[in-house]
Every structure is written in structure tokens, then in C-alpha cells.
Design an enzyme around this catalytic site. Structure first.
Site, PDB file in Angstrom:
ATOM      1  N   TYR A 142      15.507  12.941 -20.444  1.00  0.00           N
ATOM      2  CA  TYR A 142      16.732  13.770 -20.010  1.00  0.00           C
ATOM      3  C   TYR A 142      17.772  12.695 -19.916  1.00  0.00           C
ATOM      4  CZ  TYR A 142      20.156  16.674 -17.448  1.00  0.00           C
ATOM      5  OH  TYR A 142      21.357  17.110 -17.212  1.00  0.00           O
ATOM      6  N   ASP A 235      18.549   4.080 -20.716  1.00  0.00           N
ATOM      7  CA  ASP A 235      19.017   4.975 -19.904  1.00  0.00           C
ATOM      8  C   ASP A 235      18.450   4.618 -18.279  1.00  0.00           C
ATOM      9  OD1 ASP A 235      19.615   8.486 -19.512  1.00  0.00           O
ATOM     10  OD2 ASP A 235      19.989   6.805 -18.052  1.00  0.00           O
ATOM     11  N   LYS A 263      23.832   7.229  -9.987  1.00  0.00           N
ATOM     12  CA  LYS A 263      22.767   7.367  -8.804  1.00  0.00           C
ATOM     13  C   LYS A 263      23.032   6.229  -7.676  1.00  0.00           C
ATOM     14  CE  LYS A 263      19.610  10.120 -11.488  1.00  0.00           C
ATOM     15  NZ  LYS A 263      19.734  11.693 -10.935  1.00  0.00           N
TER      16      LYS A 263
HETATM   17  P1  KE4 Z   1      24.241  12.989 -13.857  1.00  0.00           P
HETATM   18  O1  KE4 Z   1      25.324  13.589 -15.026  1.00  0.00           O
HETATM   19  O2  KE4 Z   1      23.349  14.283 -13.272  1.00  0.00           O
HETATM   20  O3  KE4 Z   1      25.021  12.108 -12.849  1.00  0.00           O
HETATM   21  O4  KE4 Z   1      23.011  12.168 -14.637  1.00  0.00           O
HETATM   22  C1  KE4 Z   1      22.440  12.330 -15.956  1.00  0.00           C
HETATM   23  C2  KE4 Z   1      21.189  11.573 -15.972  1.00  0.00           C
HETATM   24  C3  KE4 Z   1      21.231  10.652 -16.950  1.00  0.00           C
HETATM   25  N1  KE4 Z   1      20.213   9.843 -17.224  1.00  0.00           N
HETATM   26  C4  KE4 Z   1      18.958  10.151 -16.374  1.00  0.00           C
HETATM   27  C5  KE4 Z   1      17.758   9.116 -16.625  1.00  0.00           C
HETATM   28  C6  KE4 Z   1      18.898  10.970 -15.464  1.00  0.00           C
HETATM   29  O5  KE4 Z   1      17.651  11.088 -14.496  1.00  0.00           O
HETATM   30  C7  KE4 Z   1      20.115  11.845 -15.276  1.00  0.00           C
HETATM   31  C8  KE4 Z   1      20.128  12.782 -14.131  1.00  0.00           C
HETATM   32  N2  KE4 Z   1      18.994  13.348 -13.267  1.00  0.00           N
HETATM   33  C9  KE4 Z   1      18.771  14.633 -12.874  1.00  0.00           C
HETATM   34  C10 KE4 Z   1      17.368  14.605 -12.057  1.00  0.00           C
HETATM   35  N3  KE4 Z   1      16.292  14.349 -13.016  1.00  0.00           N
HETATM   36  C11 KE4 Z   1      20.006  14.965 -11.950  1.00  0.00           C
HETATM   37  C12 KE4 Z   1      19.505  16.142 -11.107  1.00  0.00           C
HETATM   38  C13 KE4 Z   1      20.219  17.481 -11.511  1.00  0.00           C
HETATM   39  O6  KE4 Z   1      20.289  17.382 -12.802  1.00  0.00           O
HETATM   40  O7  KE4 Z   1      20.709  18.030 -10.635  1.00  0.00           O
END
Ligand code: KE4
Length: 425
Positions: A142, A235, A263
């Protein structure tokens, strides 16, 4: 509002599913999600006054724990000087310096506000510099919710059975080629038949559950990208400053062309970034022609939270050894609880990240992750929550240890796991 259920009913009238990000709805584990009133150190407290040991930490950012004094002080002090200027500030340079001092192989960064933006920009950059349209991603990884990446995605997309989201235009999705994690032959077949701009990967996958890439696999990806003139994108939005001080890059000899961050670098406020060599990054506007922009990119208050967080990380001796030992102890405790209850479980950890699958066999890719017993996961999760342990509400996520997650909290969570595994048996 002193009742989670009433708060959830109210929220469901205001937001789709009552939430502003799908995984928070507890859809795959059932029950009412606790509405959080405050966080302090390793704990969060809901509006009913219940305390939970927090192993989600806002999905990774809070490596120091909640309301960490030096982070809060920096945010308050900076906020009093104004919240946002839409103009350069030295705070941006200070956070960039900290990131580049740790990820020493990178020359420049560009700040954005979310991981989605960071990876979306990295793709556009790779497509722009190579002049190619096709990208390779891995089933179960993801990378945020930009269109090109919502194809066989993990995390919430996998949790709710929509790894490939409706609404993503087919003409775009066709340029997202899918390979299997830890399977180099599946990538070689794509390179043999397509001109590829980039390969994007979570070098330690955290969105199909925790699944590390093998060194041999990463080395093979690097060689393939070099041979075919494609960019390699790591990523590290989740693994950055979590798997080690230099994230997954600190655990592999391979080096990507672009790293995306998020994060931890915001310490709980909206900060994300992409970084690379100057020759690549300077292709971005205003030097280059590849456009990207953001009203709140480099926001000073968010920068201050990131600076305070990374400063603490740099100054805390043996931080990752400590966090890794605790993650190891927790997962071993889960494993012994599972064995005692006769529940098949496989566990793993990398630095402060940990994962567990309700399956007897090792998990090396998304198909193997999907073999997990999600019904058992839901029973375990529910019982742990009832015993004051707050875990990610999906089998396709990763858990986190923070500096504030004490040894005592770990032992208490293990005791709860012995109860919860019996509920999952
Ligand atoms: P954001 O757009 O949510 O800040 O980041 C996206 C993203 C990109 N790359 C990786 C490896 C990620 O894990 C994420 C976002 N992680 C999720 C949890 N697995 C955020 C939690 C959510 O979607 O509410």
C-alpha cells in the site's frame, strides 16, 4: 459525549462509516471503535475513561509516545509565532538536514503533507525523468490512495476487500503492472515485455501485515532497474526511522533512487517527503518541469514536531536496540500464548515494527498473507481490546513499539494475549 457507541452513531451521520480513514471503523474486527480523548506516553484514553496500551501509535508516527514533552514544547513555541506562511522557513531546512544526515546517500528532499502525496510525486518524477508510463508495484503493498497505486493494494484496501478500487480509470490502472513480493521472476517477466519507469516497493511491507523483502530480492530489483534504466523507489513512509534509524535502508545493502517518507518525520503532525540524488530531484519544479506543489508543504509547526522527534531519535542512545528487543519479547509472548491455546500463529519483527499472522506458515507475499484466519484475528483483537491492549484493527497492518512502551507494558500485553488466544482458539 461520554459513550463510544453514541459518539460513533453521531459520527456515522457526519462521515462515511463514521470515520475519516476506513481502517479506523473496525470494520474487519467488529465492535465500536473507541473514541480517543487523549494520549500520554505509551497509553491512549477513550472518552469513557478507559486506558489502552497503544501499539498503533497513530499508525506509526509516535515513536516517542504520546504528548512527548520536547515535541509538544516545540509545537507550542512555534505555533505562537504563527501557524503557516506559505513561504520558505529555516525550519524546513533544519528538518531536511536531519533527514539527510541519517539517510546520507540522499542529496535533496521535497516536503509534502501526506505519504500519498509523497509516493504520487515519486511516481510522477520517475515517469517524467524516464519518459515512460508503466510502473511496477507489488500485490499487497500500500502506497497511499493515489489512483495509480490503488491497484491490488494492501492496508485498508485489502481489509475491506477492495484492493483495486472502483473509480480508478482503467486507462490509468493499465499502466500499473503487478508483481509478487519476494518473487523476482514475476518482475523479470514484466521488464521483458514493458518499458518501465519505476519499481515502487515497501522494502519492509507493513500493509499486508509485516512481510520483509529478502536481501536477494532487493538486490535483484536494483539490478533489473539498472539494466533497464528504471528508477527504484523505496516507500519508507512506514518503515522509515522505524525499522532502524535509517529505516529499511539501514537493514539492506541495496540503495534506491528515491525514498519516500512520512509518519515519524512529522512526529504526529502532517509531514511526508520524497528524497533522492540532486540530478533526480532537480527535475521537479521550479528547477525542472515536473510539477508538484502544496499549500501546507513544509508547514512550520509540523516541521517543529518533526525536528523535535528526529532530534530525540538521534540523541537517544541504543534506541533501536531497545525497541527491537521489546518487539521481539512481545512477539515471542504472542507465540507462546498461541501455542498454549493451540492456535496457529507466525510472528516477525524489524526494529520497532512487529507483525503476527494467524497461519502456521511463514508469510512471504500477499497470497500467503491472505491465507491468515481473519476470523481468529478478529476474536483475538476484540479480547485484547477488552483487556486494555489497542492493536491495529486489521490482519493486514503492522504493530509498533514506542520509546514509551515499557517492559512492564509488554509483559501486561503478553498476559492479555494468553487470555485472548483462548478466545481465538
Ligand atoms: P498517508 O497518505 O496515509 O499519510 O500515507 C500513505 C502510505 C504510504 N506508504 C505506506 C507504506 C503507508 O503505510 C501509508 C499509510 N499507512 C496506513 C496504515 N497502513 C495509514 C493508516 C490509514 O490509512 O488510516
Amino acid at each position: 459525549m461520554k459513550n463510544n457507541l453514541e459518539a460513533f452513531k453521531r459520527a456515522q451521520k457526519l462521515f462515511p462509516g463514521g470515520v475519516n480513514s476506513p481502517v479506523r471503523a473496525f470494520g474487519s474486527v467488529g465492535g465500536t471503535p473507541p473514541f480517543i480523548d487523549r494520549g500520554e506516553g505509551g497509553y491512549i484514553y477513550d472518552i469513557e475513561g478507559k486506558r489502552y496500551a497503544d501499539f498503533v501509535q497513530s499508525w506509526g508516527p509516535l515513536i516517542l509516545g504520546h504528548a512527548y514533552p520536547s515535541v509538544i514544547d516545540a509545537v507550542v513555541k512555534t505555533a505562537k509565532r504563527g501557524l503557516s506562511f506559505g513561504a520558505p522557513s529555516e525550519l524546513e531546512s533544519d528538518l531536511a538536514d536531519l533527514i539527510l544526515s541519517i539517510y546520507g546517500f540522499l542529496d535533496k528532499v521535497r516536503f509534502v503533507s501526506t505519504g500519498t502525496e509523497a509516493v504520487m510525486t515519486a511516481l510522477r518524477l520517475a515517469r517524467g525523468v524516464t519518459g515512460r508510463d508503466d510502473i511496477v508495484k507489488f500485490r499487497g503493498c500500500y502506497h497511499g490512495h493515489s489512483d495509480s497505486l490503488l491497484v491490488e493494494a494492501g492496508s485498508g484496501a485489502a481489509t475491506f476487500g477492495a484492493p483495486s478500487s472502483p473509480g480508478v480509470v482503467a486507462d490509468l490502472a493499465k499502466h500499473t503492472l503487478l508483481a509478487d513480493y519476494n518473487d523476482l521472476a514475476s518482475v523479470e517477466r514484466l521488464f521483458a515485455n514493458h518499458l518501465i519507469a519505476c519499481v515502487v516497493i515497501e522494502p519492509i511491507a507493513g500493509n499486508m501485515g509485516l512481510v520483509p523483502a529478502s536481501e536477494e530480492f532487493l538486490h535483484g530489483l536494483r539490478a533489473l532497474c539498472d539494466r533497464h534504466g528504471a528508477l527504484l523507489i523505496y516507500d519508507e513512509v512506514m518503515s522509515g526511522f522505524r525499522a532502524s534509524k535509517m529505516g529499511a535502508c539501514g537493514l539492506t545493502k541495496t540503495r534506491p533512487d528515491i525514498v519516500t517518507f512520512g509518519k515519524v518525520i512529522g512526529g504526529g503532525l502532517p509531514v511526508a517527503a520524497l528524497g533522492g540524488k540532486a540530478k533526480t530531484m532537480d527535475a521537479l519544479s521550479p528547477i525542472g518541469k515536473i510539477y508538484q506543489a502544496g499549500t501546507l508543504s513544509g508547514n512550520p509547526v509540523a516541521m517543529a514536531a518533526g525536528i523535535a522527534t528526529l532530534t530525540e531519535i538521534v540523541e537517544t542512545h541504543d534506541l533501536y536496540d531497545t525497541l527491537s528487543k521489546r518487539a521481539k519479547r512481545l512477539t515471542e509472548g504472542f507465540l507462546s500464548a498461541a501455542k498454549e491455546a493451540g492456535v496457529p500463529l507466525t510472528v516477525d519483527h524489524r526494529g520497532s515494527m512487529f507483525g503476527y499472522f494467524f497461519t502456521p506458515d511463514p508469510v512471504r507475499n500477499f497470497d500467503e498473507a491472505l491465507k491468515s484466519d481473519t476470523a481468529r484475528f478478529a476474536k483475538f483483537h476484540k479480547a485484547m481490546l477488552a483487556n486494555g491492549v489497542y492493536l491495529a484493527p486489521s490482519q493486514f497492518e503492522t504493530g509498533f513499539i514506542s520509546l514509551a512502551t515499557s517492559d512492564e507494558m509488554i509483559e501486561t500485553a503478553i498476559e492479555a494475549a494468553h487470555i485472548a488466544m483462548r478466545a481465538a482458539a
